[in-house]
Design an enzyme around this catalytic site. Sequence first.
Site, PDB file in Angstrom:
ATOM      1  N   TRP A 186       0.933  -1.071   0.001  1.00 31.34           N
ATOM      2  CA  TRP A 186      -0.106  -0.009  -0.022  1.00 31.34           C
ATOM      3  C   TRP A 186       0.906   1.273  -0.050  1.00 31.34           C
ATOM      4  O   TRP A 186       1.831   1.393   0.895  1.00 31.34           O
ATOM      5  CB  TRP A 186      -0.859  -0.063   1.427  1.00 31.34           C
ATOM      6  CG  TRP A 186      -1.603   1.335   1.219  1.00 31.34           C
ATOM      7  CD1 TRP A 186      -2.500   1.955   0.471  1.00 31.34           C
ATOM      8  CD2 TRP A 186      -1.172   2.318   2.247  1.00 31.34           C
ATOM      9  NE1 TRP A 186      -2.750   3.045   0.942  1.00 31.34           N
ATOM     10  CE2 TRP A 186      -2.029   3.555   1.672  1.00 31.34           C
ATOM     11  CE3 TRP A 186      -0.252   2.566   3.331  1.00 31.34           C
ATOM     12  CZ2 TRP A 186      -1.851   4.814   2.697  1.00 31.34           C
ATOM     13  CZ3 TRP A 186      -0.220   3.844   3.920  1.00 31.34           C
ATOM     14  CH2 TRP A 186      -1.025   4.815   3.488  1.00 31.34           C
ATOM     15  N   HIS A 261     -11.568   1.748   2.479  1.00 30.31           N
ATOM     16  CA  HIS A 261     -11.200   2.639   1.761  1.00 30.31           C
ATOM     17  C   HIS A 261     -11.959   2.997   0.491  1.00 30.31           C
ATOM     18  O   HIS A 261     -11.807   3.058  -0.557  1.00 30.31           O
ATOM     19  CB  HIS A 261      -9.942   1.851   1.096  1.00 30.31           C
ATOM     20  CG  HIS A 261      -8.729   1.778   2.001  1.00 30.31           C
ATOM     21  ND1 HIS A 261      -7.401   1.254   1.469  1.00 30.31           N
ATOM     22  CD2 HIS A 261      -8.778   2.123   3.182  1.00 30.31           C
ATOM     23  CE1 HIS A 261      -6.613   1.497   2.463  1.00 30.31           C
ATOM     24  NE2 HIS A 261      -7.270   1.872   3.606  1.00 30.31           N
TER      25      HIS A 261
END
Length: 417
Positions: A186, A261
């Site tokens: 990420w 997210h």
Amino acid sequence: MKQTKTIHEAYAIAKERYAALGIDTEQAIGKLQDIHLSLHCWQADDVQGFESAGDLSGGIQATGNYPGKARNVEELRSDIIKAKSLIPGTHRLNLHEIYGEFGGKKVDRNEVEPKHFEGWMQWAAENGMKLDFNSTSFSHPLSGNLTLANPDEAIRKFWIEHTQRCRAIADEMGRRQGDPCIMNIWIHDGAKDFTVNRLKYRQIYNDSLNEIFSVRREYMKDCLEPKLFGIGLESFTVGSSDFYWAYCSKHNVIPTLDTGHYHPTENVYDKVSSLLIFCPELMLHVSRPVRWDSDHVTLMDDATVELMKEIVYADATDRVHIGLDYFDGAINRIGAYLIGARSTQKSMLQALLSPVRAIRKYEEEDKGFQKLTLLEMAKTLPWNAVWEEFCVRNDVPVGEDCIAEVEAYEKEVLSKR
Ligand code: RNT
Ligand code: ZN
């Protein structure tokens, strides 16, 4: 300890109730036993790590200052062992690169090696935990707004080197534990305000990923995790969902769905079946967004239950890796592990006990009322009796009994830090 006799009796009744619907509770318990969550090491210390005492940066933030956070590797291990003893089943541990054992020396991100995780690998083997891994591109002087998507070649190369080294570490973990280490990438790369260089940054990032994945690794699996936005990077995220879904299906990389997210009204469960058609495996970061991706402790809410149901409905429990991802510094941090892990397991158990065959049949016959009746009824079937039986069989406290355990650990260990 709760009366185990009462629990067994309640279970026997629940078992019959489910059997009448054609559902085998023993089979569900067996499947749940086989689901190994990846516990995120970073809940124990608010994503601090052991590299330096610097602040958390790079689009993420931990809030709360509950006393007793882990300050070193011994404390972190002790906390994980405690949490593990209170969560039924066997689970994995998910490490970030900043949790390496650097022996008091400055080991920069582009210098890290498997030897910095030797202690973790030994500890994990001794404690029957398998390891997963993450590269760490935040909280570093070169983190800035752009890492792997940076037009500055020196910065981009630095992060490529870091990520490649992390893949080598993950590979070594996987080889040693005889089971692939799942490595997640990420990055926070993005912009605070409007940018007209979206294409350019994504092209750079695409090149970086191609370079990173050009090295074949046998004992680890790569995952890519998109995000809607980072703090201070609200207008543009290089690694958006669309970008990664295309990349993952083209290059056969595992997509990671972090439930924190997405837009607040977006259903993450609906992404599962679309992705499973094009990607052989999925990774989950199960979290709980509150207004923004603030990483609150996972609960057994509709979002989590529906997500687990989708996995079961798609018969994909062996294609989906389930990790947790939240960092709540406002409550007892060991307690945070318990709530998140147990809620995820309870959601999964409800999914495993769902009368989906009958519901599906009604749907195919276009019998809407009958379908909704079963869907509604399933919510209140005695699944909790099966859950408590599962806890007893795994020799962990049932229900509120874990409060006393966590309080004792707080008194004896955490309060002395
Ligand atoms: C951040 C991502 C990422 C991190 C961890 C610490 O928004 O969710 O997974 O939480 O890598
Ligand atoms: Zn995440």
